[in-house]
Design a protein around this motif. Structure first.
Motif, PDB file in Angstrom:
ATOM      1  N   GLU A   1     -71.621  78.214 -33.350  1.00  0.00           N
ATOM      2  CA  GLU A   1     -70.371  78.903 -33.008  1.00  0.00           C
ATOM      3  C   GLU A   1     -69.991  79.909 -34.090  1.00  0.00           C
ATOM      4  O   GLU A   1     -69.449  80.980 -33.804  1.00  0.00           O
ATOM      5  N   ALA A   2     -70.281  79.561 -35.332  1.00  0.00           N
ATOM      6  CA  ALA A   2     -69.920  80.439 -36.451  1.00  0.00           C
ATOM      7  C   ALA A   2     -70.901  81.592 -36.628  1.00  0.00           C
ATOM      8  O   ALA A   2     -70.526  82.659 -37.135  1.00  0.00           O
ATOM      9  N   LEU A   3     -72.146  81.412 -36.186  1.00  0.00           N
ATOM     10  CA  LEU A   3     -73.194  82.412 -36.403  1.00  0.00           C
ATOM     11  C   LEU A   3     -72.822  83.808 -35.907  1.00  0.00           C
ATOM     12  O   LEU A   3     -72.893  84.777 -36.686  1.00  0.00           O
ATOM     13  N   PRO A   4     -72.431  83.998 -34.634  1.00  0.00           N
ATOM     14  CA  PRO A   4     -72.117  85.357 -34.186  1.00  0.00           C
ATOM     15  C   PRO A   4     -70.923  85.967 -34.899  1.00  0.00           C
ATOM     16  O   PRO A   4     -70.863  87.178 -35.102  1.00  0.00           O
ATOM     17  N   LEU A   5     -69.977  85.132 -35.302  1.00  0.00           N
ATOM     18  CA  LEU A   5     -68.809  85.634 -36.022  1.00  0.00           C
ATOM     19  C   LEU A   5     -69.202  86.125 -37.411  1.00  0.00           C
ATOM     20  O   LEU A   5     -68.767  87.194 -37.854  1.00  0.00           O
ATOM     21  N   LEU A   6     -70.050  85.349 -38.087  1.00  0.00           N
ATOM     22  CA  LEU A   6     -70.560  85.777 -39.395  1.00  0.00           C
ATOM     23  C   LEU A   6     -71.376  87.058 -39.274  1.00  0.00           C
ATOM     24  O   LEU A   6     -71.245  87.981 -40.076  1.00  0.00           O
TER      25      LEU A   6
ATOM     26  N   LEU B   1     -81.471  79.520 -42.249  1.00  0.00           N
ATOM     27  CA  LEU B   1     -82.173  80.668 -41.669  1.00  0.00           C
ATOM     28  C   LEU B   1     -82.863  81.515 -42.728  1.00  0.00           C
ATOM     29  O   LEU B   1     -83.477  82.536 -42.406  1.00  0.00           O
ATOM     30  N   ASN B   2     -82.715  81.103 -43.990  1.00  0.00           N
ATOM     31  CA  ASN B   2     -83.392  81.771 -45.106  1.00  0.00           C
ATOM     32  C   ASN B   2     -83.047  83.261 -45.174  1.00  0.00           C
ATOM     33  O   ASN B   2     -83.925  84.130 -45.253  1.00  0.00           O
ATOM     34  N   VAL B   3     -81.755  83.565 -45.106  1.00  0.00           N
ATOM     35  CA  VAL B   3     -81.281  84.941 -45.239  1.00  0.00           C
ATOM     36  C   VAL B   3     -80.344  85.038 -46.432  1.00  0.00           C
ATOM     37  O   VAL B   3     -79.767  84.047 -46.874  1.00  0.00           O
TER      38      VAL B   3
ATOM     39  N   PHE C   1     -76.799  91.646 -42.987  1.00  0.00           N
ATOM     40  CA  PHE C   1     -77.676  92.464 -42.155  1.00  0.00           C
ATOM     41  C   PHE C   1     -78.838  91.633 -41.621  1.00  0.00           C
ATOM     42  O   PHE C   1     -79.206  91.739 -40.437  1.00  0.00           O
ATOM     43  N   GLU C   2     -79.440  90.804 -42.470  1.00  0.00           N
ATOM     44  CA  GLU C   2     -80.532  89.932 -42.025  1.00  0.00           C
ATOM     45  C   GLU C   2     -80.038  88.954 -40.962  1.00  0.00           C
ATOM     46  O   GLU C   2     -80.728  88.686 -39.977  1.00  0.00           O
ATOM     47  N   LEU C   3     -78.831  88.444 -41.164  1.00  0.00           N
ATOM     48  CA  LEU C   3     -78.249  87.516 -40.202  1.00  0.00           C
ATOM     49  C   LEU C   3     -77.982  88.208 -38.869  1.00  0.00           C
ATOM     50  O   LEU C   3     -78.223  87.642 -37.801  1.00  0.00           O
ATOM     51  N   LEU C   4     -77.509  89.446 -38.937  1.00  0.00           N
ATOM     52  CA  LEU C   4     -77.231  90.212 -37.723  1.00  0.00           C
ATOM     53  C   LEU C   4     -78.507  90.440 -36.922  1.00  0.00           C
ATOM     54  O   LEU C   4     -78.513  90.318 -35.689  1.00  0.00           O
ATOM     55  N   LYS C   5     -79.605  90.756 -37.607  1.00  0.00           N
ATOM     56  CA  LYS C   5     -80.883  90.988 -36.911  1.00  0.00           C
ATOM     57  C   LYS C   5     -81.336  89.728 -36.179  1.00  0.00           C
ATOM     58  O   LYS C   5     -81.780  89.795 -35.022  1.00  0.00           O
ATOM     59  N   ILE C   6     -81.216  88.571 -36.834  1.00  0.00           N
ATOM     60  CA  ILE C   6     -81.604  87.314 -36.196  1.00  0.00           C
ATOM     61  C   ILE C   6     -80.741  87.061 -34.968  1.00  0.00           C
ATOM     62  O   ILE C   6     -81.231  86.667 -33.907  1.00  0.00           O
TER      63      ILE C   6
END
Length: 209
Positions: free
Chosen positions: A149-154, A185-187, A191-196
């Motif tokens: 749930e937090a991933l897309p917000l981050l 996720l090893n980021v 920006f790296e998180l957004l790409k994933i």
């Protein structure tokens, strides 16, 4: 079998045509470098299968042409041949009527098989595209439901306080979720998180505009 190709790089078009026409009774009857050319050509003669590139050097891309064919010539079977072998490109193409999806990296090996399959009305996804999709999906399975749930917000750039408000949790807890997500996720950057998130289909590109 009659085949159409929409691809903005002539060398790729020529390569596809040469490969396809090695097959007995296969003929490439349409070669287009943009959507307008393809629409004009398909109004005059309709191929059995159309091979479509997504990224064209025009304002309209291959998805626009898929939409047009799906609405006006649904009997034409379509295959996407693209460098974009990840989400949301694949699901968007399939949703718009494509029966096949092959990566350009493996097109020379799998293009013939994909044409044979979709001509029979069967779906064909090349092995490397399937691998990429499975890899993207499996990367998120290690996250908890709250972290998902937090991933897309981050990924969209919200800070811990904003995430806490949206998820109705404490800011300290939001910080913990962020640290866990980055670690799992090893980021190291947003920006790296957004790409994933985009590759896995958690975020769609139009949500960022």
């Amino acid at each position: 079998m009659h085949i159409g190709i929409i691809e903005d790089h002539q060398l790729v078009r020529d390569s596809f045509k040469k490969l396809l026409e090695l097959q007995a009774d296969w003929e490439v009857i349409i070669e287009a470098c943009n959507v307008d050319q393809a629409i004009l050509a398909v109004a005059l003669e309709q191929p059995d299968v159309f091979i479509v590139d997504i990224s064209l050097n025009e304002s309209q891309n291959g998805l626009t042409f898929l939409t047009y064919l799906n609405e006006n010539f649904p009997e034409i079977k379509t295959i996407v041949a693209s460098m974009h072998d990840y989400e949301p490109y694949v699901s968007n193409a399939l949703r718009l009527g494509a029966l096949g999806y092959v990566s350009k990296r493996s097109a020379s090996e799998e293009l013939i098989d994909s044409v044979k399959s979709v001509a029979l009305g069967k779906r064909y996804i090349s092995e490397d595209v399937n691998f990429a999709l499975n890899t993207q999906s499996s990367a998120l399975t290690i996250l908890t439901n709250r972290e998902l749930e937090a991933l897309p917000l981050l990924a969209k750039g919200l800070n811990a306080k904003q995430i806490a408000q949206q998820l109705e949790i404490m800011p300290k807890t939001a910080h913990v979720h962020k640290a866990n997500i980055y670690s799992k996720l090893n980021v190291t950057t947003s920006f790296e998180l957004l790409k994933i998130a985009i590759d896995a289909g958690v975020i769609k590109l139009d949500e960022l505009t």
